[in-house]
Design a protein around this motif. Structure first.
Motif, PDB file in Angstrom:
ATOM      1  N   ALA A   1      28.874  49.424  54.425  1.00 39.63           N
ATOM      2  CA  ALA A   1      30.067  50.205  54.071  1.00 39.63           C
ATOM      3  C   ALA A   1      29.832  51.699  54.313  1.00 39.63           C
ATOM      4  O   ALA A   1      30.713  52.403  54.818  1.00 39.63           O
ATOM      5  CB  ALA A   1      30.426  49.950  52.606  1.00 39.63           C
TER       6      ALA A   1
ATOM      7  N   PRO B   1      34.064  58.341  42.798  1.00 37.82           N
ATOM      8  CA  PRO B   1      34.352  56.925  42.515  1.00 37.82           C
ATOM      9  C   PRO B   1      33.908  56.519  41.112  1.00 37.82           C
ATOM     10  O   PRO B   1      32.850  56.922  40.622  1.00 37.82           O
ATOM     11  CB  PRO B   1      33.539  56.174  43.580  1.00 37.82           C
ATOM     12  CG  PRO B   1      33.348  57.169  44.680  1.00 37.82           C
ATOM     13  CD  PRO B   1      33.228  58.499  44.006  1.00 37.82           C
ATOM     14  N   ASP B   2      34.727  55.688  40.500  1.00 34.83           N
ATOM     15  CA  ASP B   2      34.445  55.236  39.140  1.00 34.83           C
ATOM     16  C   ASP B   2      33.226  54.319  39.083  1.00 34.83           C
ATOM     17  O   ASP B   2      32.502  54.302  38.087  1.00 34.83           O
ATOM     18  CB  ASP B   2      35.675  54.512  38.586  1.00 34.83           C
ATOM     19  CG  ASP B   2      35.470  54.048  37.160  1.00 34.83           C
ATOM     20  OD1 ASP B   2      35.469  54.886  36.256  1.00 34.83           O
ATOM     21  OD2 ASP B   2      35.286  52.821  36.968  1.00 34.83           O
ATOM     22  N   PHE B   3      32.961  53.567  40.167  1.00 33.27           N
ATOM     23  CA  PHE B   3      31.878  52.574  40.112  1.00 33.27           C
ATOM     24  C   PHE B   3      30.501  53.231  39.979  1.00 33.27           C
ATOM     25  O   PHE B   3      29.538  52.574  39.573  1.00 33.27           O
ATOM     26  CB  PHE B   3      31.918  51.672  41.352  1.00 33.27           C
ATOM     27  CG  PHE B   3      31.495  52.334  42.631  1.00 33.27           C
ATOM     28  CD1 PHE B   3      30.148  52.445  42.968  1.00 33.27           C
ATOM     29  CD2 PHE B   3      32.441  52.837  43.519  1.00 33.27           C
ATOM     30  CE1 PHE B   3      29.752  53.040  44.152  1.00 33.27           C
ATOM     31  CE2 PHE B   3      32.044  53.437  44.699  1.00 33.27           C
ATOM     32  CZ  PHE B   3      30.696  53.547  45.017  1.00 33.27           C
TER      33      PHE B   3
ATOM     34  N   GLY C   1      26.433  47.029  50.992  1.00 29.50           N
ATOM     35  CA  GLY C   1      26.733  48.410  50.625  1.00 29.50           C
ATOM     36  C   GLY C   1      26.343  49.387  51.714  1.00 29.50           C
ATOM     37  O   GLY C   1      27.092  50.341  52.003  1.00 29.50           O
TER      38      GLY C   1
ATOM     39  N   ASP D   1      23.534  47.241  43.277  1.00 34.73           N
ATOM     40  CA  ASP D   1      23.325  47.383  41.845  1.00 34.73           C
ATOM     41  C   ASP D   1      21.877  47.653  41.445  1.00 34.73           C
ATOM     42  O   ASP D   1      21.564  47.728  40.257  1.00 34.73           O
ATOM     43  CB  ASP D   1      23.856  46.155  41.096  1.00 34.73           C
ATOM     44  CG  ASP D   1      23.287  44.858  41.646  1.00 34.73           C
ATOM     45  OD1 ASP D   1      22.393  44.913  42.533  1.00 34.73           O
ATOM     46  OD2 ASP D   1      23.718  43.781  41.206  1.00 34.73           O
TER      47      ASP D   1
ATOM     48  N   GLN E   1      31.760  54.136  57.135  1.00 30.98           N
ATOM     49  CA  GLN E   1      32.487  55.338  56.747  1.00 30.98           C
ATOM     50  C   GLN E   1      31.941  56.583  57.447  1.00 30.98           C
ATOM     51  O   GLN E   1      32.703  57.468  57.832  1.00 30.98           O
ATOM     52  CB  GLN E   1      32.397  55.525  55.226  1.00 30.98           C
ATOM     53  CG  GLN E   1      33.085  56.772  54.691  1.00 30.98           C
ATOM     54  CD  GLN E   1      34.594  56.682  54.766  1.00 30.98           C
ATOM     55  OE1 GLN E   1      35.151  55.630  55.111  1.00 30.98           O
ATOM     56  NE2 GLN E   1      35.276  57.780  54.447  1.00 30.98           N
TER      57      GLN E   1
ATOM     58  N   PRO F   1      32.804  55.604  50.293  1.00 26.97           N
ATOM     59  CA  PRO F   1      33.306  54.223  50.295  1.00 26.97           C
ATOM     60  C   PRO F   1      32.784  53.469  49.075  1.00 26.97           C
ATOM     61  O   PRO F   1      32.008  53.988  48.280  1.00 26.97           O
ATOM     62  CB  PRO F   1      32.721  53.658  51.593  1.00 26.97           C
ATOM     63  CG  PRO F   1      31.414  54.382  51.737  1.00 26.97           C
ATOM     64  CD  PRO F   1      31.660  55.784  51.217  1.00 26.97           C
ATOM     65  N   ASP F   2      33.192  52.226  48.966  1.00 28.89           N
ATOM     66  CA  ASP F   2      32.749  51.385  47.854  1.00 28.89           C
ATOM     67  C   ASP F   2      31.422  50.706  48.225  1.00 28.89           C
ATOM     68  O   ASP F   2      31.382  49.844  49.100  1.00 28.89           O
ATOM     69  CB  ASP F   2      33.823  50.340  47.553  1.00 28.89           C
ATOM     70  CG  ASP F   2      33.446  49.474  46.348  1.00 28.89           C
ATOM     71  OD1 ASP F   2      32.380  49.714  45.740  1.00 28.89           O
ATOM     72  OD2 ASP F   2      34.215  48.547  46.026  1.00 28.89           O
ATOM     73  N   PHE F   3      30.338  51.141  47.591  1.00 26.35           N
ATOM     74  CA  PHE F   3      29.045  50.466  47.778  1.00 26.35           C
ATOM     75  C   PHE F   3      28.518  49.989  46.417  1.00 26.35           C
ATOM     76  O   PHE F   3      27.331  50.029  46.135  1.00 26.35           O
ATOM     77  CB  PHE F   3      28.033  51.383  48.482  1.00 26.35           C
ATOM     78  CG  PHE F   3      27.826  52.727  47.835  1.00 26.35           C
ATOM     79  CD1 PHE F   3      26.802  52.927  46.914  1.00 26.35           C
ATOM     80  CD2 PHE F   3      28.646  53.793  48.154  1.00 26.35           C
ATOM     81  CE1 PHE F   3      26.605  54.161  46.320  1.00 26.35           C
ATOM     82  CE2 PHE F   3      28.449  55.040  47.574  1.00 26.35           C
ATOM     83  CZ  PHE F   3      27.425  55.221  46.654  1.00 26.35           C
ATOM     84  N   SER F   4      29.457  49.531  45.596  1.00 24.08           N
ATOM     85  CA  SER F   4      29.116  49.099  44.237  1.00 24.08           C
ATOM     86  C   SER F   4      28.235  47.859  44.218  1.00 24.08           C
ATOM     87  O   SER F   4      27.637  47.531  43.183  1.00 24.08           O
ATOM     88  CB  SER F   4      30.401  48.829  43.436  1.00 24.08           C
ATOM     89  OG  SER F   4      31.208  47.854  44.087  1.00 24.08           O
ATOM     90  N   SER F   5      28.133  47.141  45.354  1.00 26.81           N
ATOM     91  CA  SER F   5      27.274  45.954  45.391  1.00 26.81           C
ATOM     92  C   SER F   5      25.786  46.311  45.320  1.00 26.81           C
ATOM     93  O   SER F   5      24.957  45.459  45.017  1.00 26.81           O
ATOM     94  CB  SER F   5      27.547  45.149  46.666  1.00 26.81           C
ATOM     95  OG  SER F   5      27.280  45.939  47.820  1.00 26.81           O
TER      96      SER F   5
END
Length: 290
Positions: A54, A128-130, A51, A111, A58, A105-109
């Motif tokens: 990412a 972002p939805d995450f 994450g 957690d 960005q 960006p997507d850093f949904s990992s």
């Protein structure tokens, strides 16, 4: 596999000693090699590393931080980690006022995150939805950016999450609080006008006839007063002229001329009467003579 690793380290140590001119090989036992092997395996949790990579990809401003995020020699000032000495987790992203520009960006990992602060940047695009699905997230600060559209339902329905989104003029916190609409996400929608502006315009429109009526009334009253004053002034002027005219007849040169003219007429009448009396006297004398 462990034996091969031990032999490899031993060979490297010998080569290093020979290169330095030492004739004595270092003493390496299995215990030391095992300790080194264990140290190599330590580091920040791979999910967090992914994450963070990412985010650095960005935002170029974050690329100056290198090494292990939690256990490296360089301290990453914008993250906080657990105290686990072997595989720590990243629990906080403190990126407020970092001059970040662009979309998230997507850093949904990541957690294990509990706090995220992206306030006072130039972030845009949709939220972002995450972010609403991170299981341990408790605080999310997105204030004073340029996020657009509506907050995801995953965030709005998360009762365990405290979120701050003030200062995003194009972001709708809910269907009822939308003041503007992101035309990029919803081409067919029309921006809504804030209610206070509409109320203000209606109030001004309703007051306009009353203001005009009062202005016209004041205008008419003013001119009526002016007319009355003008008439009174004219009457007073006419009376003054009449008085001055009478005084001129009696005491001015015009009055003197008229008096003289009347005197002349009286003189002529007296003279005529005297002539008539003289004629009668001559006639009486003539009769007596006869």
């Amino acid at each position: 596999m462990a034996n091969h690793f031990v032999l490899l380290l031993s060979a490297l140590s010998v080569l290093s000693a020979l290169a330095n001119g030492s004739i004595f090989t270092p003493a390496i036992n299995a215990k030391k090699v095992s300790h080194v092997s264990h140290a190599v395996m330590q580091g920040t949790n791979p999910n967090d590393v992914k994450g963070l990579a990412a985010l650095q990809s960005q935002f170029s401003l974050l690329q100056s931080w290198t090494g292990d995020p939690c256990l490296g020699l360089i301290t990453w000032l914008w993250i906080q980690c657990t105290s686990d000495p072997t595989t720590p987790r990243v629990t906080s992203l403190d990126l407020g006022s970092y001059g970040l520009v662009g979309s998230l960006p997507d850093f949904s990992s990541m957690d294990a995150l509990q706090t995220i602060d992206f306030s006072y940047n130039l972030l845009n695009g949709p939220v972002p939805d995450f972010l609403g699905t991170l299981p341990n997230l408790q605080e999310l600060n997105l204030a004073n950016n340029d996020f657009q559209g509506k907050l995801p339902a995953s965030i709005l329905k998360n009762n365990n999450l405290t979120i701050v989104v003030s200062g995003n003029t194009n972001l709708c916190a809910s269907d009822n609080s939308c003041q503007t609409t992101n035309t990029n996400n919803k081409p067919n929608s029309t921006p809504q006008t804030p209610s206070y502006s509409s109320t203000s315009n209606n109030g001004s429109s309703s007051k306009l006839p009353a203001i005009l009526g009062a202005s016209i009334s004041i205008f008419l009253v003013f001119w009526v007063i002016v007319g009355i004053v003008a008439i009174l002034h004219h009457k007073r002027k006419s009376a003054a002229v009449a008085i001055l005219g009478a005084g001129s007849i009696n005491g001015t040169p015009q009055g003197a001329a008229m008096n003289a003219q009347m005197t002349d007429h009286k003189g002529e009448a007296v003279a005529n009467e005297q002539v008539m009396m003289d004629q009668q006297g001559h006639e009486n004398e003539n009769r007596n003579a006869c």
